[in-house]
Design a protein around this motif. Structure first.
Motif, PDB file in Angstrom:
ATOM      1  N   PRO A  44       0.778  -1.244   0.000  1.00 56.92           N
ATOM      2  CA  PRO A  44       0.000   0.000   0.000  1.00 56.92           C
ATOM      3  C   PRO A  44       0.803   1.284   0.000  1.00 56.92           C
ATOM      4  CG  PRO A  44       0.165  -0.848   2.219  1.00 56.92           C
ATOM      5  CD  PRO A  44       0.903  -1.823   1.357  1.00 56.92           C
ATOM      6  N   ASP A  45       2.141   1.227   0.216  1.00 57.28           N
ATOM      7  CA  ASP A  45       2.844   2.487   0.452  1.00 57.28           C
ATOM      8  C   ASP A  45       4.262   2.488  -0.086  1.00 57.28           C
ATOM      9  OD1 ASP A  45       3.919   0.683   2.157  1.00 57.28           O
ATOM     10  OD2 ASP A  45       3.554   1.782   3.999  1.00 57.28           O
ATOM     11  N   ALA A  46       4.557   1.752  -1.147  1.00 54.35           N
ATOM     12  CA  ALA A  46       5.920   1.696  -1.668  1.00 54.35           C
ATOM     13  C   ALA A  46       5.898   1.745  -3.190  1.00 54.35           C
ATOM     14  CB  ALA A  46       6.641   0.435  -1.190  1.00 54.35           C
ATOM     15  N   ILE A  47       6.994   2.232  -3.742  1.00 57.84           N
ATOM     16  CA  ILE A  47       7.191   2.271  -5.191  1.00 57.84           C
ATOM     17  C   ILE A  47       8.603   1.791  -5.471  1.00 57.84           C
ATOM     18  CG2 ILE A  47       7.346   3.750  -7.228  1.00 57.84           C
ATOM     19  CD1 ILE A  47       5.268   5.540  -6.052  1.00 57.84           C
ATOM     20  N   ALA A  48       8.746   0.881  -6.418  1.00 58.88           N
ATOM     21  CA  ALA A  48      10.057   0.365  -6.821  1.00 58.88           C
ATOM     22  C   ALA A  48      10.434   0.960  -8.172  1.00 58.88           C
ATOM     23  CB  ALA A  48      10.036  -1.162  -6.904  1.00 58.88           C
ATOM     24  N   ILE A  49      11.695   1.400  -8.276  1.00 58.57           N
ATOM     25  CA  ILE A  49      12.207   1.994  -9.511  1.00 58.57           C
ATOM     26  C   ILE A  49      13.467   1.234  -9.903  1.00 58.57           C
ATOM     27  CG2 ILE A  49      13.027   4.098 -10.624  1.00 58.57           C
ATOM     28  CD1 ILE A  49      11.610   5.712  -8.537  1.00 58.57           C
ATOM     29  N   ASP A  50      13.505   0.754 -11.126  1.00 59.16           N
ATOM     30  CA  ASP A  50      14.705   0.095 -11.650  1.00 59.16           C
ATOM     31  C   ASP A  50      15.600   1.175 -12.260  1.00 59.16           C
ATOM     32  OD1 ASP A  50      16.646  -1.444 -12.729  1.00 59.16           O
ATOM     33  OD2 ASP A  50      15.317  -2.745 -13.884  1.00 59.16           O
ATOM     34  N   VAL A  51      16.716   1.451 -11.585  1.00 58.85           N
ATOM     35  CA  VAL A  51      17.611   2.518 -12.033  1.00 58.85           C
ATOM     36  C   VAL A  51      18.831   1.955 -12.750  1.00 58.85           C
ATOM     37  CG1 VAL A  51      16.847   4.113 -10.254  1.00 58.85           C
ATOM     38  CG2 VAL A  51      18.730   2.547  -9.757  1.00 58.85           C
ATOM     39  N   THR A  52      18.716   0.751 -13.267  1.00 58.69           N
ATOM     40  CA  THR A  52      19.840   0.155 -13.994  1.00 58.69           C
ATOM     41  C   THR A  52      20.171   0.997 -15.221  1.00 58.69           C
ATOM     42  OG1 THR A  52      19.119  -2.027 -13.285  1.00 58.69           O
ATOM     43  CG2 THR A  52      20.656  -1.928 -15.134  1.00 58.69           C
ATOM     44  N   GLY A  53      21.434   1.360 -15.365  1.00 55.00           N
ATOM     45  CA  GLY A  53      21.880   2.084 -16.547  1.00 55.00           C
ATOM     46  C   GLY A  53      21.586   3.565 -16.538  1.00 55.00           C
ATOM     47  N   THR A  54      21.061   4.101 -15.446  1.00 50.14           N
ATOM     48  CA  THR A  54      20.753   5.534 -15.421  1.00 50.14           C
ATOM     49  C   THR A  54      21.953   6.390 -15.035  1.00 50.14           C
ATOM     50  OG1 THR A  54      19.980   5.327 -13.129  1.00 50.14           O
ATOM     51  CG2 THR A  54      18.336   5.105 -14.880  1.00 50.14           C
ATOM     52  N   GLU A  55      23.086   5.753 -14.664  1.00 51.82           N
ATOM     53  CA  GLU A  55      24.254   6.533 -14.273  1.00 51.82           C
ATOM     54  C   GLU A  55      24.738   7.421 -15.415  1.00 51.82           C
ATOM     55  OE1 GLU A  55      23.916   3.351 -13.930  1.00 51.82           O
ATOM     56  OE2 GLU A  55      24.295   2.727 -11.855  1.00 51.82           O
ATOM     57  N   GLY A  56      24.603   6.941 -16.646  1.00 51.18           N
ATOM     58  CA  GLY A  56      25.052   7.748 -17.780  1.00 51.18           C
ATOM     59  C   GLY A  56      24.237   9.005 -17.974  1.00 51.18           C
ATOM     60  N   ILE A  57      23.009   9.010 -17.501  1.00 45.27           N
ATOM     61  CA  ILE A  57      22.133  10.178 -17.664  1.00 45.27           C
ATOM     62  C   ILE A  57      22.255  11.122 -16.480  1.00 45.27           C
ATOM     63  CG2 ILE A  57      19.739  10.927 -17.943  1.00 45.27           C
ATOM     64  CD1 ILE A  57      19.162   8.262 -19.278  1.00 45.27           C
ATOM     65  N   PHE A  58      22.219  10.556 -15.278  1.00 48.52           N
ATOM     66  CA  PHE A  58      22.199  11.386 -14.077  1.00 48.52           C
ATOM     67  C   PHE A  58      23.565  11.501 -13.401  1.00 48.52           C
ATOM     68  CE2 PHE A  58      17.945   9.581 -14.580  1.00 48.52           C
ATOM     69  CZ  PHE A  58      17.183  10.736 -14.565  1.00 48.52           C
TER      70      PHE A  58
END
Length: 516
Positions: free
Chosen positions: A46-60
């Motif tokens: 009821p109170d969580a969100i999962a984000i797959d941040v694989t490969g986002t290092e090149g952007i952020f």
């Protein structure tokens, strides 16, 4: 605890009704807003969100910078949350769950990463896992184990009975649980416990299922000037409907909920909501419902535009009907259209359904339920019922003072209670009061106030009884005491009205129950 108990402990307690469905929809909307940081977003009610941040290092730049951006975005939304990043979803969820208060941006499980600085602020729990690569699975599992060992057992997402049993045995942390013999865990605490451990350590994969991207179905138009004519508005609505119907057909969907906004200059738009009992993309049906919105529309200032949006849609499967099912399908379709028009004109809660309840008291033999015309019929049983009962759909008046029944069909009562089957042949009035109304009645003969009703006084007017049938005795049930014995009579007045009245044997009082 109960609301009364909580109010006694906390004076001035603010409370709201729990609405889990709306909470889940709000969580999904927040997840769609987070797509700006990663294309793979998974709400975890009821109170969580999962984000797959694989490969986002090149952007952020790095995961630390990404988490800082997410933290700042949540601050702008005035949403306090706890964040954690880990190579597995289970570990990230556990780390975020353990943060009762404050933001802690933590990155671990790789010797090439360093922990992020910590900040303390209040918050809910949102986990942001990372699928960052590590030199080896052994190194990753070792780093995860070091991080989650001090955390409480509840952070593993195990079921309540297993958690209670482990706490009773003195196992309070994940580290204490990991030191127990692995072979004895499934037989004592269930297979889910091992599954959660392996998912957190990365032994079992737990892939994320991204929210599907759905383009909104919307059409809008602007007028050259202010429009006040209903004929012009109806023509514009028809044009907008012709714009959205091809998209519904392309998706093989039908509309379930539509928002129609009448735009005004310098004032908020007037919104009309059309809710359908069944998904539909038939132009004549949708146009008739949209036309009904103009009946309650006030256009003193005029409108500068219209906006039509299909906010709810479902797949539509064209049914194949046999020769003998067509008439029934046509009748059900007409009933569905009637309900939709009544809801649109009277309000969403003005039309409700009902279901039968096994009860001796007639006023308690039915209860209100949300009207669902899409429910499928129960499967036919091999053994036929002993009696055929007329099925009825109950319609409750908006003021709650009465009930009317509209018969749908004579069908076998597959799941009808036995008591209802035995009384199926008894005549019952079409209209029942929510609670019996006390009336004055003179009986003949009048010895001990027992006999056939001769006159009935309604609203101060005395009515002579032309014909009376009865009594039909309905007694109370043993768990409520046997002091509610009623003798029912079907009486006819000179005007032709047929009333259903009864006399309580214990106190000789008369009540009006319903009308045929």
């Amino acid at each position: 605890m109960s609301l009364v108990e909580a109010s006694s402990l906390c004076e001035g307690l603010e409370h709201r009704e729990a609405e889990p469905d709306k909470d889940d929809r709000a969580l999904e909307r927040l997840g769609r807003w987070l797509v700006r940081f990663s294309p793979i977003i998974t709400p975890l009610p009821p109170d969580a969100i999962a984000i797959d941040v694989t490969g986002t290092e090149g952007i952020f730049g790095s995961q630390i910078k990404l988490l800082a951006l997410v933290e700042n975005a949540f601050d702008q939304l005035n949403i306090h949350a706890a964040f954690a990043t880990a190579p597995t979803l289970g570990a990230a969820w556990a780390m975020a769950y353990s943060l009762d208060r404050g933001y802690r941006l933590i990155e671990f499980a790789s010797p090439f990463h360093t922990p992020a600085p910590e900040r303390s602020e209040g918050g809910n729990r949102f986990s942001i896992p990372s699928q960052a690569s590590t030199p080896s699975a052994a190194t990753k599992a070792y780093g995860i184990r070091q991080a989650i060992e001090p955390l409480p057992l509840a952070a593993l997402r195990i079921d309540a009975p297993a958690l209670e049993t482990l706490n009773h045995l003195g196992v309070q942390t994940i580290g204490q649980l990991l030191r127990l013999p692995r072979s004895t865990l499934p037989s004592r605490f269930g297979a889910l416990l091992l599954k959660r451990i392996d998912q957190a350590l990365g032994v079992l994969p737990e892939p994320l299922v991204a929210l599907p991207h759905v383009e909104p179905i919307v059409a809008a138009t602007e007028f050259d000037g202010k429009v006040e004519s209903f004929e012009s508005l109806e023509y514009a609505i028809a044009r907008l409907l012709d714009d959205v119907l091809p998209e519904l057909r392309r998706r093989a969907c039908g509309a379930r909920k539509i928002h129609l906004d009448f735009l005004r200059q310098g004032s908020p738009a007037v919104r009309k909501t059309i809710a359908l009992s069944q998904p539909s993309r038939h132009r004549w049906l949708l146009m008739n419902l949209l036309r009904c919105t103009l009946e309650t529309l006030e256009c003193d200032e005029g409108f500068i535009g219209l906006r039509l949006e299909v906010i709810g849609s479902e797949k539509v499967l064209e049914p194949q009907l046999s020769l003998f099912e067509q008439e029934e399908q046509i009748g059900r379709s007409e009933l569905t259209h009637l309900v939709e028009r009544l809801r649109l004109r009277l309000g969403e809660q003005a039309v409700q359904g009902g279901e039968l309840v096994e009860s001796h008291a007639p006023e308690s033999a039915a209860r209100r339920v949300p009207l669902d015309l899409t429910a499928k019929k129960p499967a036919q049983k091999t053994k036929p019922p002993r009696r055929v009962v007329r099925k009825a759909l109950l319609w409750y008046a908006a003021d709650g003072q009465g009930v009317a029944a509209v018969s749908l069909a004579n069908e076998p009562a597959i799941a009808a209670p036995r008591m209802l089957e035995e009384r199926a042949a008894e005549p019952r009035p079409l209209r029942l009061f929510a609670s019996p109304v006390e009336v004055r009645c003179i009986v003949s003969p009048s010895t001990d106030e027992v006999g056939q009703p001769a006159t009935v006084t309604l609203d101060g007017t005395v009515h002579r009884v032309v014909h009376a049938v009865g009594p039909e005795r309905i007694t109370g049930v043993w768990w409520e005491g046997r002091d509610k014995t009623r003798d029912y009579y079907d009486v006819e007045l000179p005007s032709g009205r047929r009333l259903w009245i009864f006399q309580v044997q214990e106190n000789r009082r008369w009540f009006w129950q319903g009308e045929f």
